[in-house]
Design an enzyme around this catalytic site. Structure first.
Site, short mmCIF file in Angstrom:
data_model
loop_
_atom_site.label_atom_id
_atom_site.label_comp_id
_atom_site.label_asym_id
_atom_site.label_seq_id
_atom_site.Cartn_x
_atom_site.Cartn_y
_atom_site.Cartn_z
NE ARG A 46 -14.05 26.77 67.64
CZ ARG A 46 -14.85 25.73 67.77
NH1 ARG A 46 -14.91 24.79 66.82
NH2 ARG A 46 -15.62 25.57 68.82
N GLY A 47 -11.70 25.10 69.85
CA GLY A 47 -12.35 23.97 70.52
C GLY A 47 -11.28 23.26 71.34
CG ASP A 237 -13.34 25.68 76.43
OD1 ASP A 237 -14.56 25.84 76.24
OD2 ASP A 237 -12.50 25.64 75.50
CE LYS A 248 -16.52 30.37 72.79
NZ LYS A 248 -15.35 31.26 72.92
#
Ligand code: MRU
Length: 346
Positions: A46-47, A237, A248
């Site tokens: 993830r990320g 993101d 987030k």
């Protein structure tokens, strides 16, 4: 760094399993694109930058799996592979950026034989990974100058080596400041519901002996008001043309609290996180994840069965709360609209 987030090895993709950290450091091996797509969806990796690398490697694996007699058939199937990768997670634009780059490189070499195209795709995926590492180091270098001696830096989620090919964006700035000999410490928000801060940021910083203190998300305001936080740094993101930034869930609250308490709030991200096709953050698609992430902790229920739940995975911080955006090409402040465009042209 003492761990490897993702790598291409012997025509397999190897990833550290982030669902099992911090308890176990386990590396999973993936030999087909469908399982890479599943790993992205299931948060094994993830990320934003890391899922971009994973998607590129997934496309390269997919190209190897395709059985085709003609170029048309190969390209049709490759397009299906790309569609599968693109349906994994909707918010981080790096995923779509990487898939588009893979498609473009395949098209550029359409006249070559299919095995040559497969090799070119593999090389491109590895290049995306290597470039990401270099980009993170440049972000770190550009951002470290903003970090004061003895700073206490609050971060949200994990924008570290685990979220990139290595080194990190927000944590890249922190690493670079630490490597430059600055005496700093980090406050890591636990980052409910998935606990990226508690499970990943704390793990990663402790491994490198960068001082870190874990706090529950609802404690950030308390420490800011007491004057204990020098600045905040988060990753991103997707950054819209006007500088509005999706990151987030909970990032927006941190940014508003930072403004209220006159604390600089920095976003650290590669230029591949810009989405200049979107005029503002209102247009950024926000992923909603399973209710179980909210109702359960490590498999144990923490809420009554059947309770109604909402679980948006990201929020958008309006540009007005962002002191500066730190990229590999420099630091931008103020009129983001003009400056983000200028950076992408560099
Ligand atoms: O849901 P996740 O863990 O993929 O969300 C990650 C984040 O929000 C990060 O802060 C962002 O991707 C930047 S990573 C360098």
């Amino acid at each position: 760094m003492s761990f490897r987030t993702i790598e291409w090895k012997d025509n397999k993709v190897i990833m550290i399993d982030q669902t099992r950290l911090p308890g176990e450091e386990v590396y999973n091996e993936y030999g087909d694109f469908q399982s890479v797509a599943e790993a992205i969806r299931g948060m094994i990796i993830r990320g934003a930058p890391a899922i971009g690398v994973a998607a590129a490697m997934g496309v390269a694996l997919g190209a190897r799996e395709i059985v085709a007699d003609t170029h048309d058939s190969f390209f049709q199937q490759l397009s299906n592979v790309c569609d599968v990768m693109a349906r994994t997670r909707p918010t981080a634009v790096n995923l779509f950026w990487a898939i588009e780059r893979m498609k473009r490189v395949a098209e550029t070499h359409r006249d070559k034989d299919l095995n040559a195209i497969r090799e070119i795709l593999k090389a491109e995926a590895i290049r995306i990974e290597e470039e990401d590492l270099a980009i993170c180091r440049a972000i770190g270098k550009n951002g470290a100058v903003l970090i004061k001696e003895n700073a206490t830096i609050l971060t949200h989620c994990n924008a570290g080596g685990l979220a990139t090919a290595g080194y990190g964006t927000a944590l890249g700035v922190i690493r670079a400041a630490h490597e430059a000999g600055k005496k700093i410490q980090v406050f890591a928000d636990e980052t409910r519901p998935w606990l990226q801060g508690a499970r990943l940021t704390a793990w990663e910083l402790m491994k490198e002996e960068i001082p870190v203190t874990l706090i529950a998300d609802n404690m950030a305001g308390f420490f800011m008001k007491k004057g204990e936080i020098t600045c905040c740094i988060v990753g991103a993101d997707r950054i819209a043309a006007n500088g509005d930034t999706a990151n987030k869930i909970g990032t927006y609250s941190v940014a508003v609290l930072a403004r209220e308490n006159n604390i600089p709030f920095y976003v650290a991200a590669p230029v591949s996180t810009f989405d200049l096709s979107l005029a503002s953050g209102d247009e950024i698609p926000i992923e909603e994840r399973h209710s179980r992430e909210v109702t359960h902790l490590s498999g144990f229920p923490v809420a009554p069965e059947g309770v109604k739940v909402r679980n948006p995975a990201f929020d958008v911080t309006p540009a007005k709360y962002i002191t500066a955006i730190i990229t590999e090409k420099g630091v931008v402040k103020g009129d983001y609209l003009k400056q983000l465009v200028a950076l992408t042209r560099q």
